[in-house]
Design a protein around this motif. Structure first.
Motif, mmCIF file in Angstrom:
data_model
loop_
_atom_site.group_PDB
_atom_site.id
_atom_site.type_symbol
_atom_site.label_atom_id
_atom_site.label_comp_id
_atom_site.label_asym_id
_atom_site.label_seq_id
_atom_site.Cartn_x
_atom_site.Cartn_y
_atom_site.Cartn_z
ATOM 1 N N LEU A 142 0.804 -1.112 -0.025
ATOM 2 C CA LEU A 142 0.083 0.056 0.072
ATOM 3 C C LEU A 142 0.821 1.265 -0.088
ATOM 4 C CD1 LEU A 142 -2.909 1.037 0.258
ATOM 5 C CD2 LEU A 142 -2.672 1.251 3.049
ATOM 6 N N ALA A 143 0.441 2.189 -0.809
ATOM 7 C CA ALA A 143 1.194 3.753 -0.912
ATOM 8 C C ALA A 143 0.949 4.247 0.362
ATOM 9 C CB ALA A 143 0.722 4.358 -1.856
ATOM 10 N N ALA A 144 2.031 4.749 1.099
ATOM 11 C CA ALA A 144 2.036 5.332 2.580
ATOM 12 C C ALA A 144 1.055 6.486 2.595
ATOM 13 C CB ALA A 144 3.314 6.058 2.623
ATOM 14 N N ALA A 145 0.885 7.174 1.261
ATOM 15 C CA ALA A 145 -0.019 8.271 1.418
ATOM 16 C C ALA A 145 -1.561 7.842 1.734
ATOM 17 C CB ALA A 145 0.045 9.176 0.106
ATOM 18 N N LEU A 146 -1.762 6.603 1.406
ATOM 19 C CA LEU A 146 -3.357 5.965 1.684
ATOM 20 C C LEU A 146 -3.528 5.566 3.155
ATOM 21 C CD1 LEU A 146 -4.272 4.285 -1.560
ATOM 22 C CD2 LEU A 146 -4.693 6.601 -0.857
ATOM 23 N N LEU A 147 -2.343 5.662 3.915
ATOM 24 C CA LEU A 147 -2.673 5.300 5.324
ATOM 25 C C LEU A 147 -2.623 6.596 6.166
ATOM 26 C CD1 LEU A 147 -2.680 2.919 7.620
ATOM 27 C CD2 LEU A 147 -0.284 3.044 7.663
ATOM 28 N N GLU A 148 -3.496 6.665 7.083
ATOM 29 C CA GLU A 148 -3.767 7.747 8.186
ATOM 30 C C GLU A 148 -3.659 7.159 9.418
ATOM 31 O OE1 GLU A 148 -6.129 11.736 8.089
ATOM 32 O OE2 GLU A 148 -7.446 9.946 8.807
ATOM 33 N N ILE A 149 -2.873 7.631 10.403
ATOM 34 C CA ILE A 149 -2.887 7.431 11.862
ATOM 35 C C ILE A 149 -3.674 8.319 12.494
ATOM 36 C CG2 ILE A 149 -1.311 7.041 13.725
ATOM 37 C CD1 ILE A 149 -0.861 4.920 11.351
ATOM 38 N N GLU A 150 -4.686 7.780 13.319
ATOM 39 C CA GLU A 150 -5.473 8.813 14.006
ATOM 40 C C GLU A 150 -4.910 8.546 15.633
ATOM 41 O OE1 GLU A 150 -9.832 8.074 13.857
ATOM 42 O OE2 GLU A 150 -9.812 8.496 11.733
ATOM 43 N N LEU A 151 -4.794 9.568 16.217
ATOM 44 C CA LEU A 151 -4.498 9.945 17.623
ATOM 45 C C LEU A 151 -5.442 10.423 18.289
ATOM 46 C CD1 LEU A 151 -0.816 11.003 17.115
ATOM 47 C CD2 LEU A 151 -1.471 8.581 17.388
ATOM 48 N N ALA A 172 7.122 12.659 6.660
ATOM 49 C CA ALA A 172 7.991 12.668 6.021
ATOM 50 C C ALA A 172 7.895 11.527 5.104
ATOM 51 C CB ALA A 172 9.367 12.695 6.448
ATOM 52 N N ARG A 173 7.538 10.241 5.394
ATOM 53 C CA ARG A 173 7.351 9.104 4.337
ATOM 54 C C ARG A 173 6.047 9.067 3.813
ATOM 55 N NH1 ARG A 173 7.854 3.652 8.046
ATOM 56 N NH2 ARG A 173 9.397 4.696 9.637
ATOM 57 N N GLY A 174 5.261 10.358 3.886
ATOM 58 C CA GLY A 174 3.841 10.451 3.158
ATOM 59 C C GLY A 174 2.727 9.853 3.958
ATOM 60 N N LEU A 175 2.679 9.400 5.221
ATOM 61 C CA LEU A 175 1.710 9.165 5.674
ATOM 62 C C LEU A 175 0.843 10.380 6.186
ATOM 63 C CD1 LEU A 175 3.522 6.243 6.469
ATOM 64 C CD2 LEU A 175 1.760 6.120 8.139
ATOM 65 N N LYS A 176 -0.327 9.959 6.468
ATOM 66 C CA LYS A 176 -1.245 11.093 6.957
ATOM 67 C C LYS A 176 -1.470 10.922 8.515
ATOM 68 C CE LYS A 176 -2.064 12.920 2.941
ATOM 69 N NZ LYS A 176 -0.932 13.292 2.494
ATOM 70 N N VAL A 177 -1.539 11.994 9.285
ATOM 71 C CA VAL A 177 -1.953 12.014 10.752
ATOM 72 C C VAL A 177 -3.074 12.776 10.884
ATOM 73 C CG1 VAL A 177 -0.944 12.624 12.865
ATOM 74 C CG2 VAL A 177 0.388 11.513 11.259
ATOM 75 N N SER A 178 -3.907 12.281 11.779
ATOM 76 C CA SER A 178 -5.064 13.129 12.436
ATOM 77 C C SER A 178 -5.380 13.021 13.836
ATOM 78 C CB SER A 178 -6.444 12.633 11.747
ATOM 79 O OG SER A 178 -7.047 11.280 12.168
ATOM 80 N N ILE A 179 -5.750 14.284 14.520
ATOM 81 C CA ILE A 179 -6.108 14.212 15.752
ATOM 82 C C ILE A 179 -7.623 13.752 15.982
ATOM 83 C CG2 ILE A 179 -6.055 15.783 18.052
ATOM 84 C CD1 ILE A 179 -3.703 17.263 16.510
ATOM 85 N N ASP A 180 -7.954 12.687 16.746
ATOM 86 C CA ASP A 180 -9.036 12.259 16.858
ATOM 87 C C ASP A 180 -10.034 12.847 18.000
ATOM 88 O OD1 ASP A 180 -11.465 10.506 16.511
ATOM 89 O OD2 ASP A 180 -10.227 8.614 16.678
ATOM 90 N N ASP A 181 -11.413 12.666 18.057
ATOM 91 C CA ASP A 181 -11.962 13.213 19.091
ATOM 92 C C ASP A 181 -11.412 14.507 19.788
ATOM 93 O OD1 ASP A 181 -13.037 10.718 18.982
ATOM 94 O OD2 ASP A 181 -12.042 9.980 20.531
ATOM 95 N N PHE A 182 -11.193 15.447 18.760
ATOM 96 C CA PHE A 182 -10.697 16.958 19.151
ATOM 97 C C PHE A 182 -11.824 17.645 19.944
ATOM 98 C CE2 PHE A 182 -10.024 21.433 18.504
ATOM 99 C CZ PHE A 182 -8.852 21.463 19.207
ATOM 100 N N GLY A 183 -11.413 18.363 20.808
ATOM 101 C CA GLY A 183 -12.193 18.994 21.920
ATOM 102 C C GLY A 183 -12.663 18.224 23.249
ATOM 103 N N VAL A 184 -12.348 17.331 23.201
ATOM 104 C CA VAL A 184 -12.589 16.533 24.572
ATOM 105 C C VAL A 184 -10.885 15.959 24.855
ATOM 106 C CG1 VAL A 184 -15.067 15.813 24.021
ATOM 107 C CG2 VAL A 184 -13.267 14.324 23.439
ATOM 108 N N GLY A 185 -10.949 15.696 26.380
ATOM 109 C CA GLY A 185 -9.714 15.013 26.772
ATOM 110 C C GLY A 185 -8.671 16.089 26.833
ATOM 111 N N TYR A 186 -7.619 16.104 26.333
ATOM 112 C CA TYR A 186 -6.558 16.904 26.453
ATOM 113 C C TYR A 186 -6.264 17.462 25.441
ATOM 114 C CZ TYR A 186 -5.763 14.178 30.947
ATOM 115 O OH TYR A 186 -6.276 13.605 32.157
#
Ligand code: C2E
Ligand code: MG
Ligand code: MG
Ligand code: MG
Length: 293
Positions: A142-151, A172-186
């Motif tokens: 799979l191309a790295a750009a098609l993988l997103e990590i949710e934190l 830098a390797r082309g993966l996407k990153v998202s911040i999950d559940d934004f607005g609750v927690g920390y």
């Protein structure tokens, strides 16, 4: 799908406490076995891009098809998995399966549909997790750009610098990153600035009463403005109604996810849904001979 935990009030009693502990030990043992069998499954929930009206990605959501208890949701077993020290194994299993499935839909011609995987921020900078991500991409092709990590920031990032470095490395390797559940927690604003991410997912609690609570609409508007100002996209989670959909489009939100678009689907149902997805201009996914108006 959700189950009501009717046992809550009884947990004060020692016999029930014992039962819960015994129950956890059983579940832990069963979960360890499930990792080696076909009992764990990923469901995929489509995300719709509001600018194109198309499905642009899916979130991988873990389920456990327990032989006696039926289909279990993450809320029913992830805590037990964590207590049993099984999260590394689970992360590795989820990463490999999600990448393998995504590589399959890419081969079917749906070559712009990204898959998002939930990883605990406590483990995202761990050597073992980074290796698992690289392995899953290598094995699946799979191309790295098609993988997103949710934190999520629900469990606070212990070492912000180290996490930020790991996320920079992934991006830098082309993966996407998202911040999950934004607005609750920390979700401190300092984190938004320090943690390099591509997208912010607004927590469903702000979406559910979007129409009835003017304050929520104000918060959504502010998050969209902030994200766009920081060159990030915005996903709204838990969109259930046409009214919420319309309002979010009006607020300039980029993508939506929720029962209004689709429930989380088993792989075969997702593939069917993607076949009905209107193609993007110039995409290989465009079916030939589509009727012209
Ligand atoms: P999340 O990442 O915020 O995932 C979204 C949750 O909201 C999912 O619950 C999804 O089924 C539910 N949802 C989606 N649309 C709607 C809607 O319109 N209305 C409502 N009421 N709910 C909606 P699910 O599948 O039970 O997962 C719960 C949480 O478990 C996830 O929250 C995520 O934090 C965690 N999780 C799920 N899969 C994994 C996994 O593979 N690994 C890890 N570490 N965590 C996972
Ligand atoms: Mg998520
Ligand atoms: Mg979420
Ligand atoms: Mg959530």
């Amino acid at each position: 799908q959700a189950k009501v935990d009717g046992g809550n009030r009884l947990r004060f009693f020692v016999p029930d406490m014992d039962r819960r502990i015994a129950h956890s030990a059983t579940l832990q043992r069963e979960l360890l076995q499930a990792l080696g069998s076909d009992e764990l499954v990923l469901y995929y929930q489509p995300q719709m891009n509001l600018h194109s009206g198309r499905i642009c990605g899916v979130e991988a959501l873990l389920r456990w098809n327990h032989p006696a208890r039926g289909l279990l949701l993450p809320g029913e077993f992830l805590q037990i998995a964590a207590e049993g020290g099984l999260m590394n194994e689970i992360d590795e299993w989820v990463l490999h399966r999600a990448c393998r499935d995504a590589a399959l839909w890419v081969r079917e011609g749906f070559d712009d549909i990204r898959v998002s995987v939930n990883i605990s921020p406590a483990r995202v900078s761990a050597e073992r997790t980074l290796k698992a991500i690289a392995d899953a991409l290598d094995t699946s092709g799979l191309a790295a750009a098609l993988l997103e990590i949710e934190l999520t920031e629900r469990d606070l990032v212990a070492d912000l610098d180290e996490t930020a470095r790991a996320l920079s490395g992934l991006r830098a390797r082309g993966l996407k990153v998202s911040i999950d559940d934004f607005g609750v927690g920390y979700s401190f604003l300092s984190h938004v600035k320090a943690l390099p991410a591509d997208r912010i997912k607004i927590d469903q609690s702000f979406i559910h009463n979007l129409l009835t609570d003017e304050d929520n609409a104000t918060i959504v508007r502010a998050v969209v403005a902030m994200a766009h100002g920081l060159r990030m996209g915005v996903v709204a989670e838990g969109v259930e109604t046409a009214e919420q959909f319309t309002q979010l489009a009006m607020e300039g939100c980029d993508d939506i996810q929720g029962f209004y678009v689709s429930y989380p689907l088993p792989l075969q149902d997702l593939l069917q849904r993607l076949r009905d997805n209107p193609p993007a201009a110039g995409s290989k996914a465009a079916p030939a001979g589509k009727e012209q108006a």
